[in-house]
Design a protein around this motif. Structure first.
Motif, mmCIF file in Angstrom:
data_model
loop_
_atom_site.group_PDB
_atom_site.id
_atom_site.type_symbol
_atom_site.label_atom_id
_atom_site.label_comp_id
_atom_site.label_asym_id
_atom_site.label_seq_id
_atom_site.Cartn_x
_atom_site.Cartn_y
_atom_site.Cartn_z
ATOM 1 N N ARG A 1 62.472 7.972 -118.988
ATOM 2 C CA ARG A 1 63.106 6.924 -118.174
ATOM 3 C C ARG A 1 63.187 7.347 -116.718
ATOM 4 O O ARG A 1 63.073 6.514 -115.826
ATOM 5 N N VAL A 2 63.365 8.631 -116.496
ATOM 6 C CA VAL A 2 63.401 9.141 -115.126
ATOM 7 C C VAL A 2 62.044 8.897 -114.463
ATOM 8 O O VAL A 2 61.964 8.458 -113.318
ATOM 9 N N ARG A 3 60.959 9.186 -115.208
ATOM 10 C CA ARG A 3 59.611 8.928 -114.682
ATOM 11 C C ARG A 3 59.466 7.463 -114.317
ATOM 12 O O ARG A 3 59.003 7.124 -113.221
ATOM 13 N N ASP A 4 59.852 6.583 -115.221
ATOM 14 C CA ASP A 4 59.698 5.156 -114.970
ATOM 15 C C ASP A 4 60.515 4.703 -113.773
ATOM 16 O O ASP A 4 60.021 3.938 -112.934
ATOM 17 N N ALA A 5 61.749 5.169 -113.656
ATOM 18 C CA ALA A 5 62.587 4.806 -112.507
ATOM 19 C C ALA A 5 61.973 5.320 -111.208
ATOM 20 O O ALA A 5 61.946 4.606 -110.196
ATOM 21 N N ARG B 1 45.978 2.019 -121.620
ATOM 22 C CA ARG B 1 46.810 2.884 -120.791
ATOM 23 C C ARG B 1 46.540 2.568 -119.325
ATOM 24 O O ARG B 1 45.470 2.093 -118.973
ATOM 25 N N VAL B 2 47.533 2.845 -118.505
ATOM 26 C CA VAL B 2 47.370 2.763 -117.055
ATOM 27 C C VAL B 2 47.561 4.160 -116.499
ATOM 28 O O VAL B 2 47.993 5.076 -117.217
ATOM 29 N N LEU B 3 47.250 4.347 -115.247
ATOM 30 C CA LEU B 3 47.331 5.680 -114.656
ATOM 31 C C LEU B 3 48.717 6.309 -114.814
ATOM 32 O O LEU B 3 48.831 7.497 -115.080
ATOM 33 N N ALA B 4 49.769 5.526 -114.674
ATOM 34 C CA ALA B 4 51.128 6.067 -114.792
ATOM 35 C C ALA B 4 51.397 6.641 -116.182
ATOM 36 O O ALA B 4 52.220 7.551 -116.334
ATOM 37 N N ASP B 5 50.695 6.150 -117.184
ATOM 38 C CA ASP B 5 50.895 6.636 -118.549
ATOM 39 C C ASP B 5 50.377 8.056 -118.746
ATOM 40 O O ASP B 5 50.652 8.676 -119.770
ATOM 41 N N LEU B 6 49.647 8.569 -117.779
ATOM 42 C CA LEU B 6 49.146 9.933 -117.876
ATOM 43 C C LEU B 6 50.248 10.964 -117.595
ATOM 44 O O LEU B 6 50.097 12.129 -117.927
ATOM 45 N N LEU B 7 51.340 10.513 -116.994
ATOM 46 C CA LEU B 7 52.487 11.392 -116.740
ATOM 47 C C LEU B 7 53.371 11.435 -117.981
ATOM 48 O O LEU B 7 53.433 10.456 -118.733
ATOM 49 N N PRO B 8 54.054 12.541 -118.205
ATOM 50 C CA PRO B 8 54.956 12.622 -119.366
ATOM 51 C C PRO B 8 55.988 11.484 -119.349
ATOM 52 O O PRO B 8 56.615 11.228 -118.319
ATOM 53 N N LEU C 1 47.678 -2.095 -105.939
ATOM 54 C CA LEU C 1 47.532 -0.753 -106.507
ATOM 55 C C LEU C 1 48.728 -0.394 -107.380
ATOM 56 O O LEU C 1 48.571 0.201 -108.443
ATOM 57 N N VAL C 2 49.920 -0.756 -106.937
ATOM 58 C CA VAL C 2 51.136 -0.478 -107.713
ATOM 59 C C VAL C 2 51.057 -1.189 -109.065
ATOM 60 O O VAL C 2 51.309 -0.584 -110.108
ATOM 61 N N GLY C 3 50.705 -2.464 -109.059
ATOM 62 C CA GLY C 3 50.596 -3.190 -110.316
ATOM 63 C C GLY C 3 49.559 -2.582 -111.244
ATOM 64 O O GLY C 3 49.782 -2.442 -112.445
ATOM 65 N N THR C 4 48.435 -2.175 -110.676
ATOM 66 C CA THR C 4 47.365 -1.598 -111.472
ATOM 67 C C THR C 4 47.748 -0.233 -112.024
ATOM 68 O O THR C 4 47.555 0.050 -113.202
ATOM 69 N N ALA C 5 48.283 0.613 -111.175
ATOM 70 C CA ALA C 5 48.592 1.985 -111.586
ATOM 71 C C ALA C 5 49.810 2.076 -112.501
ATOM 72 O O ALA C 5 49.854 2.928 -113.384
ATOM 73 N N LEU C 6 50.798 1.206 -112.303
ATOM 74 C CA LEU C 6 52.032 1.297 -113.084
ATOM 75 C C LEU C 6 52.013 0.436 -114.340
ATOM 76 O O LEU C 6 52.803 0.666 -115.254
ATOM 77 N N GLY C 7 51.149 -0.554 -114.396
ATOM 78 C CA GLY C 7 51.157 -1.484 -115.515
ATOM 79 C C GLY C 7 52.031 -2.678 -115.195
ATOM 80 O O GLY C 7 52.795 -2.677 -114.223
#
Length: 193
Positions: free
Chosen positions: A22-26, A12-19, A62-68
């Protein structure tokens, strides 16, 4: 197994901690591009170099790390495409395609992919692993940016290294040190939830 252990497990990456949605990903992709553009405005000219010291590379890693890898690549590709289309959010408010530093932006896309893949393997969970991953990401950016600088300006390889790599090494060490604190701390805070 505790919830904290599940949250911080590799894969998992940090972004995966959010619900998930597709809206989240965008929103994450657009937000990562915007963060990189904002950080690029922190630009300090380097005497003798067409490439300034910026916060852009730190934000991109940081973006690459946190978002995957997937979202990170999309975010940095969005940043690159919008900047090349004319939005003045490259280093120091620049835009377009006729910049000798554009190769560094392309390198950031590749670095975001690698950083995201490493983060899924837990590279952002400890200080020393984070530092190693950040230094690798910065090396990838240079591996694309320095040859592009040489080709776009007609510099020799030695001159491009002197103008586009050497002056930035101390700053990159500082950025890696910052990440050593930020990313593992973010995971520790997530573990407490």
């Amino acid at each position: 197994m505790s919830t904290a252990t599940v949250l911080a497990r590799p894969g998992r990456v940090l972004a995966d901690l959010l619900p998930a949605s597709r809206v989240r990903d965008a929103a994450l992709v657009a937000g990562g591009a915007a963060l990189t553009g904002l950080a690029a405005q922190i630009a300090v000219p380097v005497p003798g170099s067409p490439v300034p010291v910026t916060g852009q590379t730190f934000a991109a890693l940081l973006v690459g790390t946190a978002l995957g890898a997937g979202r990170g690549v999309l975010s940095l590709a969005l940043y690159a495409l919008v900047g090349m289309a004319g939005v003045p959010w490259f280093a120091g408010g620049a835009s377009g395609t006729a910049m000798p530093s554009l190769g560094y932006v392309f390198g950031m896309i590749l670095a975001a992919s690698v950083m995201g893949a490493l983060a899924r393997r837990g590279a952002d969970r400890s200080a020393w692993r984070t530092a190693g991953a950040m230094l690798l990401g910065e090396a990838i950016i240079y591996a694309v940016g320095v040859p592009y600088l040489a080709l776009s300006t007609g510099m020799s390889a030695g001159a491009a290294i002197a103008a586009g790599l050497t002056p930035f090494l101390i700053g990159d060490a500082v950025k890696a040190a910052l990440a050593m604190g930020v990313l593992p701390t973010a995971w520790k805070l997530a573990d407490r939830r």
